[in-house]
Design an enzyme around this catalytic site. Structure first.
Site, short mmCIF file in Angstrom:
data_model
loop_
_atom_site.label_atom_id
_atom_site.label_comp_id
_atom_site.label_asym_id
_atom_site.label_seq_id
_atom_site.Cartn_x
_atom_site.Cartn_y
_atom_site.Cartn_z
CG HIS A 4 -20.38 -70.90 53.86
ND1 HIS A 4 -21.52 -70.64 54.98
CD2 HIS A 4 -21.02 -72.05 53.15
CE1 HIS A 4 -22.34 -71.67 54.96
NE2 HIS A 4 -22.13 -72.32 54.10
N GLY A 20 -22.27 -59.51 42.56
CA GLY A 20 -22.69 -60.83 42.75
C GLY A 20 -21.64 -61.73 42.33
NE ARG A 24 -18.52 -56.74 37.24
CZ ARG A 24 -18.56 -56.44 35.98
NH1 ARG A 24 -17.57 -55.50 35.56
NH2 ARG A 24 -19.13 -57.14 35.14
NE ARG A 43 -19.55 -73.84 49.54
CZ ARG A 43 -20.79 -74.58 49.55
NH1 ARG A 43 -21.57 -74.49 48.63
NH2 ARG A 43 -20.83 -75.64 50.50
NE ARG A 87 -27.83 -56.84 44.28
CZ ARG A 87 -27.25 -57.36 43.22
NH1 ARG A 87 -26.11 -58.03 43.24
NH2 ARG A 87 -27.82 -57.56 42.20
CB ILE A 88 -21.60 -52.74 43.40
CG1 ILE A 88 -20.58 -53.36 43.93
CG2 ILE A 88 -21.60 -51.23 44.00
CD1 ILE A 88 -19.11 -53.08 43.77
N GLY A 89 -24.65 -54.35 41.97
CA GLY A 89 -24.86 -55.52 40.97
C GLY A 89 -25.55 -54.88 39.67
CB SER A 90 -26.37 -56.03 36.60
OG SER A 90 -26.77 -57.36 36.90
CG MET A 184 -32.63 -62.49 40.86
SD MET A 184 -32.02 -63.87 39.89
CE MET A 184 -32.95 -65.29 40.73
CD GLU A 185 -28.48 -61.28 43.84
OE1 GLU A 185 -28.71 -60.09 43.09
OE2 GLU A 185 -28.15 -62.25 42.89
CB SER A 207 -27.52 -55.57 32.87
OG SER A 207 -28.66 -56.49 33.34
CG ASP A 208 -32.07 -57.59 31.80
OD1 ASP A 208 -33.15 -57.79 32.17
OD2 ASP A 208 -31.13 -57.68 32.80
NE ARG A 221 -23.02 -56.96 30.51
CZ ARG A 221 -23.97 -57.36 30.87
NH1 ARG A 221 -24.15 -57.68 32.03
NH2 ARG A 221 -24.94 -57.82 29.96
N1 HPA Z 1 -34.13 -60.18 36.84
C1 HPA Z 1 -33.33 -60.69 37.78
N2 HPA Z 1 -32.00 -60.47 38.03
C2 HPA Z 1 -31.53 -59.80 37.25
C3 HPA Z 1 -32.24 -59.29 35.99
C4 HPA Z 1 -33.50 -59.49 35.76
O1 HPA Z 1 -34.07 -58.94 34.79
N3 HPA Z 1 -31.31 -58.49 35.25
C5 HPA Z 1 -29.99 -58.88 35.92
N4 HPA Z 1 -30.39 -59.25 37.32
#
Ligand code: HPA
Length: 239
Positions: A4, A20, A24, A43, A87-90, A184-185, A207-208, A221
């Site tokens: 990979h 992720g 980015r 990939r 990890r630097i995510g949302s 999710m990671e 983010s939400d 963002r």
């Molecule tokens: N759930 C899972 N993963 C995410 C979310 C969420 O609400 N927001 C950003 N990544």
């Protein structure tokens, strides 16, 4: 080289930042690193190695979800001699007290997934970070005057906002864990790091939120991400 990852051994730094999104990773390489070189594009999971304030750092996408993170972080630790992954995510907010754009530093990651069982036959659903990266991130955030929320994360197998059963599911998460964010990671990263005796951390920008009716603009963002990226890079060069 792995199936990979086409980077040669030695082309990946001992500390890797993992958003992720591979785009980015490209954005970070172009805007924050010097002399960045593309070392993987298998990939479309771009990895760039360059320098931040003279110290070599790699940025590489993890893809979305536990299995994708599981593959890439395992290969980095096991075959590329990587010591530290941040990890630097949302993430989504799992608490009324969390605001959109807050940055969460995960202490533990909880999951209902059987990732651990699949990897090692261990029935494990909560795992802490490993190594001293969290301490360094906390110190660095203080020096930079950057507020962070420190607490627990939940790593799901399904993207919460698309789930029909999201509110009930959220309430069924162990209340005593006081989970602040959902992504999710993180569990795959922490579990793999602990298993291989390596170091890991997870920063995520909210983010939400089911508790807030607020959509982020692209500009908001990007700016919030820039703060988190700078914090991760400043911590990375101290490791
Ligand atoms: N759930 C899972 N993963 C995410 C979310 C969420 O609400 N927001 C950003 N990544």
């Amino acid at each position: 080289m792995t199936v990979h990852n086409e980077a040669k051994i030695g082309e990946i730094a001992k500390t890797v930042l993992m958003p992720g999104d591979p785009m980015r990773a490209k954005y970070i390489a172009e805007n924050f690193l010097e002399d960045a070189k593309l070392v993987n594009k298998v990939r479309g999971i771009y990895a760039f190695t360059g320098k931040y304030k003279g110290v070599e750092v790699t940025v590489m996408g993890s893809g979305m979800g536990l299995p994708s993170m599981g593959i890439y972080c395992y290969e980095l630790y096991k075959f590329y001699n990587v010591e530290n992954i941040i990890r630097i995510g949302s993430c989504g907010a799992n608490s009324e007290e969390i605001e959109i754009l807050d940055v969460i530093l995960a202490e533990n990651s909880y999951t209902e997934s059987n990732f651990a069982k699949a990897m090692t036959a261990e029935d494990c659903h909560i795992i802490g970070t490993s190594g001293r990266i969290n301490e360094v991130i906390k110190e660095t955030a203080k020096e930079m005057n950057q507020p962070i929320r420190v607490g627990n994360m939940c790593a799901t197998e399904y993207f919460g906002p698309y789930s029909d059963i999201s509110p009930e599911k959220t309430q069924s998460l162990p209340q005593e864990l006081n989970i602040l964010g959902i992504e999710m990671e993180s569990f795959a990263l922490f579990y793999t790091a602990n298993h291989l005796g390596k170091h890991a951390a997870c920063l995520a920008t909210v983010s939400d939120s089911a508790y807030r009716k607020r959509e982020l603009t692209a500009d908001e963002r990007e700016k919030s991400m820039n703060g988190m990226i700078t914090l991760a890079l400043e911590a990375a060069i101290k490791l």
